[in-house]
Design a protein around this motif. Structure first.
Motif, PDB file in Angstrom:
ATOM      1  N   ARG A 163       0.807  -1.222   0.000  1.00  0.00           N
ATOM      2  CA  ARG A 163       0.000   0.000   0.000  1.00  0.00           C
ATOM      3  C   ARG A 163       0.841   1.274   0.000  1.00  0.00           C
ATOM      4  NH1 ARG A 163      -5.123  -1.720   1.719  1.00  0.00           N
ATOM      5  NH2 ARG A 163      -5.424  -3.715   0.685  1.00  0.00           N
ATOM      6  N   GLU A 164       2.054   1.187   0.508  1.00  0.00           N
ATOM      7  CA  GLU A 164       2.875   2.394   0.546  1.00  0.00           C
ATOM      8  C   GLU A 164       3.254   2.862  -0.858  1.00  0.00           C
ATOM      9  OE1 GLU A 164       5.702  -1.121   0.960  1.00  0.00           O
ATOM     10  OE2 GLU A 164       3.731  -0.525   1.768  1.00  0.00           O
ATOM     11  N   THR A 165       3.045   2.018  -1.871  1.00  0.00           N
ATOM     12  CA  THR A 165       3.364   2.408  -3.245  1.00  0.00           C
ATOM     13  C   THR A 165       2.168   3.048  -3.949  1.00  0.00           C
ATOM     14  OG1 THR A 165       2.714   0.280  -4.233  1.00  0.00           O
ATOM     15  CG2 THR A 165       4.972   0.465  -3.392  1.00  0.00           C
ATOM     16  N   TYR A 166       1.004   3.079  -3.306  1.00  0.00           N
ATOM     17  CA  TYR A 166      -0.193   3.621  -3.941  1.00  0.00           C
ATOM     18  C   TYR A 166      -0.104   5.149  -4.028  1.00  0.00           C
ATOM     19  CZ  TYR A 166      -2.720  -0.839  -3.346  1.00  0.00           C
ATOM     20  OH  TYR A 166      -3.132  -2.142  -3.406  1.00  0.00           O
ATOM     21  N   ARG A 167      -0.638   5.689  -5.092  1.00  0.00           N
ATOM     22  CA  ARG A 167      -0.675   7.147  -5.243  1.00  0.00           C
ATOM     23  C   ARG A 167      -1.933   7.544  -5.986  1.00  0.00           C
ATOM     24  NH1 ARG A 167       2.688   8.784 -10.342  1.00  0.00           N
ATOM     25  NH2 ARG A 167       2.516   6.906 -11.583  1.00  0.00           N
ATOM     26  N   PHE A 168      -2.384   8.746  -5.717  1.00  0.00           N
ATOM     27  CA  PHE A 168      -3.530   9.304  -6.415  1.00  0.00           C
ATOM     28  C   PHE A 168      -3.057  10.106  -7.622  1.00  0.00           C
ATOM     29  CE2 PHE A 168      -6.797   7.934  -3.789  1.00  0.00           C
ATOM     30  CZ  PHE A 168      -6.490   8.130  -2.453  1.00  0.00           C
ATOM     31  N   VAL A 169      -3.831  10.049  -8.682  1.00  0.00           N
ATOM     32  CA  VAL A 169      -3.459  10.712  -9.934  1.00  0.00           C
ATOM     33  C   VAL A 169      -4.642  11.500 -10.466  1.00  0.00           C
ATOM     34  CG1 VAL A 169      -2.649  10.340 -12.304  1.00  0.00           C
ATOM     35  CG2 VAL A 169      -1.849   8.838 -10.475  1.00  0.00           C
ATOM     36  N   ASP A 170      -4.398  12.738 -10.834  1.00  0.00           N
ATOM     37  CA  ASP A 170      -5.436  13.523 -11.494  1.00  0.00           C
ATOM     38  C   ASP A 170      -5.730  12.918 -12.867  1.00  0.00           C
ATOM     39  OD1 ASP A 170      -5.798  15.375  -9.511  1.00  0.00           O
ATOM     40  OD2 ASP A 170      -4.467  16.873 -10.388  1.00  0.00           O
ATOM     41  N   ALA A 171      -6.975  12.997 -13.281  1.00  0.00           N
ATOM     42  CA  ALA A 171      -7.366  12.489 -14.598  1.00  0.00           C
ATOM     43  C   ALA A 171      -8.542  13.296 -15.104  1.00  0.00           C
ATOM     44  CB  ALA A 171      -7.730  11.002 -14.516  1.00  0.00           C
ATOM     45  N   SER A 172      -8.781  13.226 -16.395  1.00  0.00           N
ATOM     46  CA  SER A 172      -9.926  13.922 -16.966  1.00  0.00           C
ATOM     47  C   SER A 172     -11.209  13.248 -16.511  1.00  0.00           C
ATOM     48  CB  SER A 172      -9.856  13.920 -18.496  1.00  0.00           C
ATOM     49  OG  SER A 172     -10.171  12.634 -19.008  1.00  0.00           O
ATOM     50  N   LEU A 173     -12.298  13.950 -16.659  1.00  0.00           N
ATOM     51  CA  LEU A 173     -13.594  13.411 -16.268  1.00  0.00           C
ATOM     52  C   LEU A 173     -13.884  12.102 -17.004  1.00  0.00           C
ATOM     53  CD1 LEU A 173     -16.307  13.683 -14.831  1.00  0.00           C
ATOM     54  CD2 LEU A 173     -17.077  15.183 -16.669  1.00  0.00           C
ATOM     55  N   TYR A 174     -13.618  12.065 -18.306  1.00  0.00           N
ATOM     56  CA  TYR A 174     -13.868  10.835 -19.062  1.00  0.00           C
ATOM     57  C   TYR A 174     -12.948   9.723 -18.589  1.00  0.00           C
ATOM     58  CZ  TYR A 174     -15.039   7.683 -22.857  1.00  0.00           C
ATOM     59  OH  TYR A 174     -15.480   6.588 -23.559  1.00  0.00           O
ATOM     60  N   ASP A 175     -11.697  10.048 -18.278  1.00  0.00           N
ATOM     61  CA  ASP A 175     -10.768   9.013 -17.855  1.00  0.00           C
ATOM     62  C   ASP A 175     -11.092   8.482 -16.460  1.00  0.00           C
ATOM     63  OD1 ASP A 175      -9.476   9.072 -20.253  1.00  0.00           O
ATOM     64  OD2 ASP A 175      -7.715  10.179 -19.556  1.00  0.00           O
ATOM     65  N   VAL A 176     -11.711   9.291 -15.620  1.00  0.00           N
ATOM     66  CA  VAL A 176     -12.202   8.774 -14.334  1.00  0.00           C
ATOM     67  C   VAL A 176     -13.254   7.698 -14.593  1.00  0.00           C
ATOM     68  CG1 VAL A 176     -13.531   9.343 -12.259  1.00  0.00           C
ATOM     69  CG2 VAL A 176     -11.678  10.849 -12.996  1.00  0.00           C
ATOM     70  N   PHE A 177     -14.165   7.989 -15.527  1.00  0.00           N
ATOM     71  CA  PHE A 177     -15.183   7.015 -15.918  1.00  0.00           C
ATOM     72  C   PHE A 177     -14.535   5.732 -16.420  1.00  0.00           C
ATOM     73  CE2 PHE A 177     -17.123   5.465 -19.924  1.00  0.00           C
ATOM     74  CZ  PHE A 177     -18.270   4.860 -19.429  1.00  0.00           C
ATOM     75  N   VAL A 178     -13.524   5.857 -17.286  1.00  0.00           N
ATOM     76  CA  VAL A 178     -12.822   4.697 -17.821  1.00  0.00           C
ATOM     77  C   VAL A 178     -12.152   3.919 -16.699  1.00  0.00           C
ATOM     78  CG1 VAL A 178     -10.881   3.953 -19.268  1.00  0.00           C
ATOM     79  CG2 VAL A 178     -12.443   5.735 -20.079  1.00  0.00           C
TER      80      VAL A 178
END
Length: 449
Positions: A163-178
């Motif tokens: 879990r220490e390798t997990y990170r959050f990444v910004d994405a476009s609205l469509y890519d969040v859906f994907v």
């Protein structure tokens, strides 16, 4: 038409947020990805009245989840299990027609500041739309593809075991859906062992309702982004269609023999998030790397074992199956409407073979045939909107209700399980209901069901 410059905007704004946290999960509301939120196991964001879940305005309240009756989840079990209780013991419960992770939105089908205005939109066949309406639809998709989501982030890691390798990444609205589709399809992990045939969105009774919710999510987000309450996702009636008649440069785009989409089409420069690798121990490791993502591609009609689209008769035979689902509630279920619609079962109800939904994915080929990342191709929207129309036809024919959803032992697919990874909690059983209750209906099209 979308230029390459426009298509590249999204990737120039994608950044990653690296949190040194052992508690990280999926389609999290951005405001709930702070260290304090994970430490307190609380996702009860303030609404604009400055109270958690808009409690001062009567929109909702912050509640503690009841203790789960399931066995305690081992330390290295799948991070999506028991969604969202594995990470948040306190979340918003919204009242009346209010919804959203902070109760700041409305339930599907409701609009207005007080969510008191019911509205039913009509989803139409893509070829029913005027040329102007088609261009508006494609423009909205381009905007969703190039606009960073303000509310949600996605999860990226090359090692699900740590879990220490997990990170959050910004994405476009469509890519969040994907990403939501991709994330829900990753193999389930139990005691650090992957079960490749099990996931949270397919191969069980959750399939039609989960994808219905997935489309509703994107539809609602585009409505909010464009302030167009009339926006709906059109469908593509593929029954007995020859050579993908919507694969023209005016619509979804032509392609060459290698599957490369014509540069004069709307989607020629779209890149597929989470593409390039598909190992069970990772979550979209290249989510912030534009040039390592493959372009969306398509090769309709070139796969020998899927030479044709499903037929009118295939759809009618599928609709004749009265049981929503049957034991063992997986890809081997016989006389199951769900399994035939999903496409592991022939429409005759008795023969296990690729058909219906699965057959269309295979027929279109390219990105669509890579099921975990298939929603990167906008063809996915039109296809699943039609699958949803077939589902709706079945509900109307047999008067389906939430009670129809069966008890089962498929992980994450029980009637009262929360659909992964949506906020707030949507129970799987709640989506076997008439679509008008969710704010939309389907148009009548040639040779309709």
């Amino acid at each position: 038409m979308v230029s390459s410059k426009d298509q590249d905007v999204m990737f120039s704004i994608v950044i990653f947020l690296a949190f040194g946290l052992c508690f990280v999960d999926s389609q999290f509301p951005r405001v709930c990805t702070s260290e304090a939120s994970f430490r307190t196991k609380t996702c009860c964001p303030l609404w604009k009245d400055k109270s958690p879940c808009g409690s001062l305005s009567g929109r909702g309240k912050c509640i503690a989840w009841a203790a789960s009756t399931a066995k305690k989840i081992p330390q290295y079990n799948d991070d999506r299990l028991d969604w969202p209780r594995h990470y948040y013991e306190n979340t918003c419960e919204c009242f009346g027609n209010y919804s959203g992770f902070n109760c700041g939105d409305c339930k599907f089908g409701y609009h207005g500041e007080k969510c008191d205005r019911k509205k039913i939109n009509i989803r139409r066949e893509i070829r029913e739309l005027s040329a102007l309406e088609q261009r508006r639809f494609f423009s909205y998709l381009a905007l969703a593809k190039t606009t960073k989501s303000q509310d949600f982030v996605v999860l990226s890691t090359g090692d699900r075991h740590h879990r220490e390798t997990y990170r959050f990444v910004d994405a476009s609205l469509y890519d969040v859906f994907v990403w939501m589709h991709y994330y829900s399809m990753k193999p389930i992990m139990i005691n650090s062992t992957f079960i490749p045939e099990k996931n949270f969105a397919h191969q069980g009774p959750v399939f039609p309702g989960w994808h219905r919710l997935n489309l509703l999510f994107l539809e609602r987000q585009i409505q909010l982004m464009t302030r167009d309450e009339d926006f709906t996702i059109p469908y593509y009636d593929w029954r007995s269609d020859k050579n993908c008649s919507i694969c023209t440069d005016e619509l979804l785009g032509t392609n060459d023999e290698q599957g490369v989409i014509n540069p004069y089409s709307y989607f020629s420069f779209w890149r597929a998030i989470c593409s390039g690798f598909n190992f069970p121990d990772e979550y979209c490791p290249l989510a912030d790397s534009e040039y390592k993502m493959e372009r969306v591609h398509r090769k309709p009609g070139t796969t020998p074992y899927a030479p044709n689209m499903p037929t009118f008769q295939d759809v009618e035979n599928t609709l004749k199956l009265k049981n929503f689902d049957t034991p063992p509630y997986n890809e081997t279920s016989l006389y199951s409407f769900r399994n035939a619609l999903e496409g592991f079962l022939s429409p005759d109800g008795a023969t296990l073979k690729r058909s219906m939904h699965n057959l269309v994915h295979i027929y279109i080929g390219g990105t669509m045939s890579q099921i975990p990342i298939s929603s990167n191709d906008p063809f996915f929207l039109l296809h699943h909107s039609f699958v949803d129309k077939i589902f709706e036809s079945w509900i109307v024919r047999y008067n389906g209700s939430p009670m129809t959803y069966p008890e089962n032992n498929e992980i994450g697919q029980g009637p009262n399980d929360c659909a992964t990874p949506f906020f707030p909690c949507y129970k799987n059983k709640d989506f076997i209901s008439r679509s008008e209750e969710l704010g939309y209906q389907f148009s009548t099209y040639a040779g309709d069901m």
